[in-house]
Design a protein around this motif. Structure first.
Motif, PDB file in Angstrom:
ATOM      1  N   LYS A  78       0.843  -1.195   0.000  1.00 30.60           N
ATOM      2  CA  LYS A  78       0.000   0.000   0.000  1.00 30.60           C
ATOM      3  C   LYS A  78       0.879   1.247   0.000  1.00 30.60           C
ATOM      4  CE  LYS A  78      -4.121  -1.866   2.261  1.00 30.60           C
ATOM      5  NZ  LYS A  78      -4.976  -1.663   1.082  1.00 30.60           N
ATOM      6  N   LYS A  79       0.548   2.188  -0.849  1.00 32.54           N
ATOM      7  CA  LYS A  79       1.333   3.423  -0.923  1.00 32.54           C
ATOM      8  C   LYS A  79       1.271   4.199   0.393  1.00 32.54           C
ATOM      9  CE  LYS A  79       1.345   4.266  -5.898  1.00 32.54           C
ATOM     10  NZ  LYS A  79       0.953   5.170  -6.996  1.00 32.54           N
ATOM     11  N   SER A  80       0.167   4.054   1.104  1.00 34.57           N
ATOM     12  CA  SER A  80       0.025   4.762   2.375  1.00 34.57           C
ATOM     13  C   SER A  80       1.058   4.302   3.405  1.00 34.57           C
ATOM     14  CB  SER A  80      -1.388   4.553   2.936  1.00 34.57           C
ATOM     15  OG  SER A  80      -1.649   3.168   3.119  1.00 34.57           O
ATOM     16  N   SER A  81       1.582   3.074   3.224  1.00 29.94           N
ATOM     17  CA  SER A  81       2.602   2.565   4.159  1.00 29.94           C
ATOM     18  C   SER A  81       3.997   3.067   3.809  1.00 29.94           C
ATOM     19  CB  SER A  81       2.593   1.031   4.160  1.00 29.94           C
ATOM     20  OG  SER A  81       3.060   0.525   2.917  1.00 29.94           O
ATOM     21  N   LEU A  82       4.102   3.789   2.689  1.00 29.72           N
ATOM     22  CA  LEU A  82       5.405   4.282   2.234  1.00 29.72           C
ATOM     23  C   LEU A  82       5.556   5.775   2.465  1.00 29.72           C
ATOM     24  CD1 LEU A  82       5.540   2.370  -1.175  1.00 29.72           C
ATOM     25  CD2 LEU A  82       6.586   1.675   0.984  1.00 29.72           C
ATOM     26  N   ALA A  83       4.838   6.279   3.463  1.00 33.21           N
ATOM     27  CA  ALA A  83       4.848   7.718   3.725  1.00 33.21           C
ATOM     28  C   ALA A  83       6.247   8.212   4.058  1.00 33.21           C
ATOM     29  CB  ALA A  83       3.875   8.049   4.859  1.00 33.21           C
ATOM     30  N   GLU A  84       7.003   7.396   4.808  1.00 35.18           N
ATOM     31  CA  GLU A  84       8.366   7.777   5.139  1.00 35.18           C
ATOM     32  C   GLU A  84       9.268   7.551   3.931  1.00 35.18           C
ATOM     33  OE1 GLU A  84       9.924   5.977   8.623  1.00 35.18           O
ATOM     34  OE2 GLU A  84       8.127   6.355   9.828  1.00 35.18           O
ATOM     35  N   GLY A  85      10.083   8.540   3.644  1.00 33.03           N
ATOM     36  CA  GLY A  85      10.962   8.456   2.479  1.00 33.03           C
ATOM     37  C   GLY A  85      11.895   7.272   2.530  1.00 33.03           C
ATOM     38  N   ARG A  86      12.351   6.914   3.740  1.00 36.16           N
ATOM     39  CA  ARG A  86      13.294   5.807   3.864  1.00 36.16           C
ATOM     40  C   ARG A  86      12.640   4.475   3.484  1.00 36.16           C
ATOM     41  NH1 ARG A  86      16.792   4.064   9.240  1.00 36.16           N
ATOM     42  NH2 ARG A  86      18.046   2.485   8.180  1.00 36.16           N
TER      43      ARG A  86
END
Length: 537
Positions: free
Chosen positions: A59-67
């Motif tokens: 899910k893209k929402s789980s990739l909020a942190e750049g790292r």
């Protein structure tokens, strides 16, 4: 709560051509194959080609942190750059408004973790086979300066030919220069090397070799060497190299020596990959290129083991009476059944989803007990099933069994106990240690819409079972074996009376075992060859 509904959502991959035109590929979303971290893995089918993939969905929402996004891009970059027969093939990746999809090779026969749950532990011949394949994979990765850092049983998958495949490059990294030491503390607790736990020291290729040693120990002994319910205790054991070989589990001196020389706290003292290849454990006998499909559930047969010179200690391999019927089938050809791809693509195969109720089409006399319905939830609990006499049972992942045979009584069979001495109890007063298993049984009973039977005598139960991309096989405690192929053909082998019931296209026929070749039924003969290949290895 067990959900019997399969997700039925179509996923669109948009492809932008050089001229700006957009074309689309559509996929149907099938059963869930696994989950972990930020991703879930589902089976995806290309609706045009019908080709199946294992799709890692993030899910893209789980990739909020750049790292986190950077780590995903590193995983994709490394995985798509490697090409080895022992590595899960990276096909492509795409995204839509909500998710990122990574399409990977589908490995139909599950992971070594699932296999070990069914088998408890493996023979050393099997361990040799898998470890040699793993050795080749690690050597390839290290030649590219890639450190995997998450080698474990659940990331070691088996394809339709029982070939080992390493997957999940989520923690993989590249050594950029000679002598570089990585300092990120990462990995799976049971398999993590001591130097990985110390960011000051750093780690390199030797960490993968440590994990190789943990895999070797786990396959042969049946559990990881440093296992503990408390992660802090586990890490303490890893740092101090505190593990032992159980006295009740047989292990050869060569296997023990290999493991001891790999599980060295100082990375510099561990065997190198070249030294591992030369170790006596891998050079004392011939090692099969591929193992029989039947070993997903049962040990290799004694006849199979005898083919490999030097592997003589049969005490390491316990072989139950899964096919004591074998002698009655000795006139059948031993030729390996190979033309089974049509079974894998059949409609029945898509129905064998873990959360789907499957049904036998056999119509038999009341005295012939067989499995009529079953629900595979082995990912969490085990197999729930209903027998033709109305009894409902569960074959748990820990190899214990429980079955209801009247409206008040049930039998519980512990693996370590004699089958003739089950623990009988009343629903109104179950032993405290069985409360959880009884609750699971009641959930399965409810899901299968079963009513408690009223039987005078205790019922047979499913003693062993396994399912793969060809068939689901049940061995009952009355010594009958029920084989349900994925294209709806069924065979019931009645061992005590040496007869075979064959169901094809709603036509049911009974044969004497000795008369199979004389029957003229080519489909029956072909299926019996396949059954023999699966059951006896």
């Amino acid at each position: 709560m067990i959900n019997s509904e399969l997700p039925n959502l179509n996923i669109e991959e948009k492809i932008i051509k050089v001229n700006g035109d957009i074309s689309s590929i559509f996929y149907s979303k099938g059963k869930e194959l696994g989950k972990g971290g930020f991703a879930q893995v589902y089976e995806l089918t290309n609706l045009e080609t019908k080709f199946k993939f294992a799709a890692k969905i993030i899910k893209k929402s789980s990739l909020a942190e750049g790292r986190t996004l950077q780590k995903l891009m590193t995983e994709i970059k490394i995985h798509r750059s490697v090409h080895h027969k022992g590595i899960v093939k990276f096909n492509n990746f795409f995204e839509d408004s909500e998710n990122i999809y990574i399409l990977l090779e589908l490995c139909n026969n599950g992971s070594l973790s699932e296999k070990l749950k069914r088998r408890r532990r493996l023979t050393e011949l099997e361990a040799q086979n898998y470890l040699l394949q793993l050795h080749s994979i690690i050597k390839y990765l290290h030649s590219l300066k890639i450190l995997h850092r998450d080698i474990k049983l659940s990331n070691l998958l088996l394809n339709e030919f029982m070939e080992l495949k390493l997957g999940d490059f989520g923690l993989a990294t590249k050594i950029e220069f000679e002598g570089e030491r990585k300092r990120t503390i990462c990995g799976t607790p049971n398999y993590i090397a001591p130097e990985v736990l110390s960011s000051k020291i750093g780690h390199s290729f030797e960490a993968d070799i440590w994990s190789f040693g943990v895999v070797a120990y786990t396959l042969i002994i049946g559990k990881p060497p440093f296992e503990s319910d408390d992660v802090k205790v586990m890490y303490m054991r890893i740092r101090t190299n505190l593990y032992a070989f159980p006295s009740n589990v047989p292990i050869s001196s060569e296997a023990r020596d290999l493991i001891e020389k790999i599980l060295q706290t100082d990375p510099g003292n561990r065997l190198t990959l070249d030294q591992i290849a030369e170790h006596p454990f891998f050079n004392r006998n011939t090692i099969p290129k591929n193992l029989p499909l039947s070993t997903l559930c049962i040990p290799p047969s004694k006849n199979y083991l005898k083919k490999f010179e030097g592997f003589l200690d049969e005490s390491k391999t316990r072989h139950d009476d899964v096919l004591s019927f074998r002698d009655e089938m000795c006139s059948l050809s031993l030729k390996t059944f190979t033309d089974h791809k049509e079974l894998e693509q059949s409609p029945r195969n898509s129905l064998l989803h873990r959360l789907h109720i499957c049904t036998s089409e056999l119509k038999l006399e009341s005295n012939i007990i067989h499995v009529t319905q079953w629900l595979d939830y082995s990912e969490k609990y085990g197999l729930g099933y209903k027998l033709s006499n109305g009894a409902t049972g569960v074959s748990f992942n820990d190899q214990s069994q429980i079955i209801i045979y009247s409206n008040q009584k049930a039998h519980y069979y512990e693996k370590s106990h004699s089958p003739s001495l089950p623990n009988e109890f009343l629903f109104t007063n179950p032993p405290p240690e069985l409360h959880k298993k009884l609750a699971i049984l009641q959930q399965f009973t409810k899901h299968l819409k079963s009513k408690h039977p009223v039987l005078i005598n205790p019922s047979p139960y499913v003693k062993k079972w396994f399912s793969n991309n060809i068939a689901t096989i049940f061995q009952l405690s009355n010594k009958n074996t029920h084989i349900v192929f994925n294209d709806k053909i069924e065979i019931l082998i009645q061992v005590p009376i040496k007869t075979i019931i064959f169901l094809e296209k709603n036509t049911q026929t009974t044969y004497m075992a000795k008369k199979i070749l004389e029957s003229g039924n080519e489909e029956l003969i072909k299926r019996m060859r396949l059954a023999k290949n699966i059951l006896s290895g």
